[in-house]
Design a protein around this motif. Structure first.
Motif, PDB file in Angstrom:
ATOM      1  N   VAL A 102      34.865  24.829  39.160  1.00 18.00           N
ATOM      2  CA  VAL A 102      33.715  25.442  39.817  1.00 18.00           C
ATOM      3  C   VAL A 102      32.739  25.931  38.754  1.00 18.00           C
ATOM      4  O   VAL A 102      33.146  26.545  37.755  1.00 18.00           O
ATOM      5  N   VAL A 103      31.454  25.645  38.960  1.00 11.14           N
ATOM      6  CA  VAL A 103      30.390  26.223  38.136  1.00 11.14           C
ATOM      7  C   VAL A 103      29.642  27.197  39.054  1.00 11.14           C
ATOM      8  O   VAL A 103      28.744  26.795  39.794  1.00 11.14           O
ATOM      9  N   PRO A 104      30.020  28.476  39.047  1.00 12.60           N
ATOM     10  CA  PRO A 104      29.421  29.418  39.996  1.00 12.60           C
ATOM     11  C   PRO A 104      27.970  29.727  39.643  1.00 12.60           C
ATOM     12  O   PRO A 104      27.533  29.531  38.495  1.00 12.60           O
ATOM     13  N   ASP A 105      27.227  30.201  40.652  1.00 10.02           N
ATOM     14  CA  ASP A 105      25.843  30.600  40.387  1.00 10.02           C
ATOM     15  C   ASP A 105      25.548  32.043  40.799  1.00 10.02           C
ATOM     16  O   ASP A 105      24.435  32.518  40.606  1.00 10.02           O
ATOM     17  N   GLN A 106      26.560  32.743  41.348  1.00  7.15           N
ATOM     18  CA  GLN A 106      26.360  34.147  41.725  1.00  7.15           C
ATOM     19  C   GLN A 106      27.625  34.957  41.472  1.00  7.15           C
ATOM     20  O   GLN A 106      28.719  34.411  41.313  1.00  7.15           O
ATOM     21  N   THR A 160      30.068  31.729  44.608  1.00 13.53           N
ATOM     22  CA  THR A 160      30.019  33.145  44.244  1.00 13.53           C
ATOM     23  C   THR A 160      31.356  33.579  43.668  1.00 13.53           C
ATOM     24  O   THR A 160      32.396  33.428  44.308  1.00 13.53           O
ATOM     25  N   TYR A 161      31.295  34.114  42.456  1.00 11.56           N
ATOM     26  CA  TYR A 161      32.471  34.609  41.734  1.00 11.56           C
ATOM     27  C   TYR A 161      32.589  36.106  42.026  1.00 11.56           C
ATOM     28  O   TYR A 161      31.711  36.882  41.660  1.00 11.56           O
ATOM     29  N   VAL A 162      33.667  36.511  42.686  1.00 13.83           N
ATOM     30  CA  VAL A 162      33.970  37.923  42.895  1.00 13.83           C
ATOM     31  C   VAL A 162      34.750  38.402  41.672  1.00 13.83           C
ATOM     32  O   VAL A 162      35.807  37.859  41.350  1.00 13.83           O
ATOM     33  N   CYS A 163      34.210  39.407  40.985  1.00 16.91           N
ATOM     34  CA  CYS A 163      34.874  39.926  39.793  1.00 16.91           C
ATOM     35  C   CYS A 163      35.560  41.242  40.148  1.00 16.91           C
ATOM     36  O   CYS A 163      34.894  42.244  40.436  1.00 16.91           O
ATOM     37  N   ILE A 185      35.282  32.166  44.680  1.00 22.69           N
ATOM     38  CA  ILE A 185      36.398  32.293  43.743  1.00 22.69           C
ATOM     39  C   ILE A 185      36.512  33.754  43.332  1.00 22.69           C
ATOM     40  O   ILE A 185      35.574  34.540  43.515  1.00 22.69           O
ATOM     41  N   ILE A 186      37.661  34.110  42.775  1.00 21.96           N
ATOM     42  CA  ILE A 186      37.875  35.487  42.345  1.00 21.96           C
ATOM     43  C   ILE A 186      38.533  35.502  40.975  1.00 21.96           C
ATOM     44  O   ILE A 186      39.455  34.738  40.698  1.00 21.96           O
ATOM     45  N   GLY A 187      37.997  36.346  40.101  1.00 23.78           N
ATOM     46  CA  GLY A 187      38.527  36.497  38.750  1.00 23.78           C
ATOM     47  C   GLY A 187      38.355  37.939  38.298  1.00 23.78           C
ATOM     48  O   GLY A 187      37.912  38.800  39.063  1.00 23.78           O
ATOM     49  N   MET A 188      38.663  38.200  37.032  1.00 22.24           N
ATOM     50  CA  MET A 188      38.699  39.587  36.551  1.00 22.24           C
ATOM     51  C   MET A 188      37.847  39.846  35.313  1.00 22.24           C
ATOM     52  O   MET A 188      37.888  40.960  34.789  1.00 22.24           O
ATOM     53  N   THR A 189      37.076  38.873  34.840  1.00 21.72           N
ATOM     54  CA  THR A 189      36.437  39.064  33.529  1.00 21.72           C
ATOM     55  C   THR A 189      34.954  38.707  33.436  1.00 21.72           C
ATOM     56  O   THR A 189      34.209  39.352  32.699  1.00 21.72           O
ATOM     57  N   THR A 206      29.629  29.621  33.304  1.00 21.50           N
ATOM     58  CA  THR A 206      31.075  29.690  33.483  1.00 21.50           C
ATOM     59  C   THR A 206      31.629  28.363  33.978  1.00 21.50           C
ATOM     60  O   THR A 206      31.091  27.773  34.918  1.00 21.50           O
ATOM     61  N   LEU A 207      32.699  27.936  33.335  1.00 23.33           N
ATOM     62  CA  LEU A 207      33.542  26.862  33.841  1.00 23.33           C
ATOM     63  C   LEU A 207      34.767  27.543  34.440  1.00 23.33           C
ATOM     64  O   LEU A 207      35.651  28.007  33.715  1.00 23.33           O
ATOM     65  N   ALA A 208      34.798  27.653  35.767  1.00 21.11           N
ATOM     66  CA  ALA A 208      35.894  28.336  36.451  1.00 21.11           C
ATOM     67  C   ALA A 208      36.957  27.316  36.844  1.00 21.11           C
ATOM     68  O   ALA A 208      36.655  26.296  37.464  1.00 21.11           O
ATOM     69  N   LEU A 209      38.190  27.609  36.478  1.00 22.05           N
ATOM     70  CA  LEU A 209      39.313  26.694  36.682  1.00 22.05           C
ATOM     71  C   LEU A 209      40.256  27.320  37.699  1.00 22.05           C
ATOM     72  O   LEU A 209      40.854  28.365  37.450  1.00 22.05           O
TER      73      LEU A 209
END
Length: 290
Positions: A102-106, A160-163, A185-189, A206-209
């Motif tokens: 995923v290449v997020p934009d938000q 949208t990446y939820v941090c 997607i959801i991550g921590m950083t 971001t390259l989200a895996l």
């Protein structure tokens, strides 16, 4: 050393770049402490590129413990103008499957324990962050992914990446809340990095895996470290291919980015009123405006 224009931040599972040659290991100190680890500067696709393992090569930092400011400052001090950040994430949508890219934009920010600015203590700045990723850099990253035709891997060029704060994974109620908000997607950083990179006038993507379906999925109702680690190893191979192809494309075309002038109208404190100690700390970012 010549300026290093491209920085790579490797997330969980990505602790080095196998294709690097002529590697130098740099141990840097910054006004904000030491980075997560030594920065490895090597040649990739004919360009000098800096690599930093976000959590350290022995994975010793929790997301809340990361020296985010030192990491971004250190990359900036080397001349980095573009950051490709690889990050392991959970999926909040059925169609975004484990091992997808995923290449997020938000972003949505759910952090609360970390410092996400270089400013304060006598100097006030408010960056624009409505579009938190560099669209030009993200486009090149997306084109690199598409060109590789990775077998059995789907990719998504927005989201949208939820941090979240972590280190615990979400509760099921939280996971469903984030889904209701439109999270992908959801991550921590990555949000903390992205804010600091913008203040440092560095283009960021971001390259989200994807490692797992968070805990909302009825057929995958909890996340285990064992599950995540298994997919991290698979993701790391794909991440290196994508990053190498992205650098190959950037070699011939380093795009302009709004991030590169993010501070132009952001600083509210008159520069001649900034305390001398803070001015020295922030000179790397402010010198072109002094």
């Amino acid at each position: 050393m010549n300026a290093v224009k491209i920085g790579i931040i490797g997330g969980s599972g990505l602790y080095k770049m196998e294709a690097f040659t002529d590697v130098e290991e740099l141990h840097l100190n910054t006004p904000f402490g030491s980075p997560s680890d030594a920065i490895l500067v090597g040649t990739l696709e004919g360009m000098r590129v800096a690599f930093l393992a976000r959590h350290g090569r022995s994975h010793k930092f929790l997301p809340s413990e990361l020296p985010y400011r030192a990491n971004i400052y250190a990359l900036k001090s080397l001349g980095v103008e573009y950051i490709i950040s690889a990050s392991a994430v959970g999926s909040l949508k059925e169609e975004v499957k484990p091992l997808d890219l995923v290449v997020p934009d938000q972003f949505i920010d759910r952090t609360y324990q970390r410092t996400a600015t270089f400013f304060g203590d006598g100097v006030v700045a408010h960056i624009g962050f409505g579009h938190p990723f560099c669209s030009h850099l993200s486009k090149i990253l997306g084109q690199a992914i598409a060109s590789l035709n990775l077998p059995d891997i789907d990719y998504h060029l927005s989201g949208t990446y939820v941090c979240m704060e972590g280190p615990a994974f979400s509760t099921k109620a939280e996971s469903n809340l984030y889904r209701s908000w439109g999270g992908t997607i959801i991550g921590m950083t990555n949000l903390t990095e992205a804010k600091l990179a913008r203040e440092a006038e560095i283009a960021y993507t971001t390259l989200a895996l994807v490692t797992d379906y968070d805990c909302w999925h009825p057929d995958h109702d909890h996340v285990t470290v064992e599950m995540v680690i298994q997919n991290l190893h698979k993701n790391a191979v794909n991440a290196q291919k994508v990053i190498q192809e992205t650098v190959r494309r950037l070699k011939d075309h380093l795009p302009s980015s709004e991030a590169h002038s993010a501070l132009k109208y952001a600083i509210l404190t008159p520069l001649n009123h900034i305390p001398q100690e803070r001015l020295q700390q922030l000179e790397l970012f402010l010198k072109k405006y002094l």
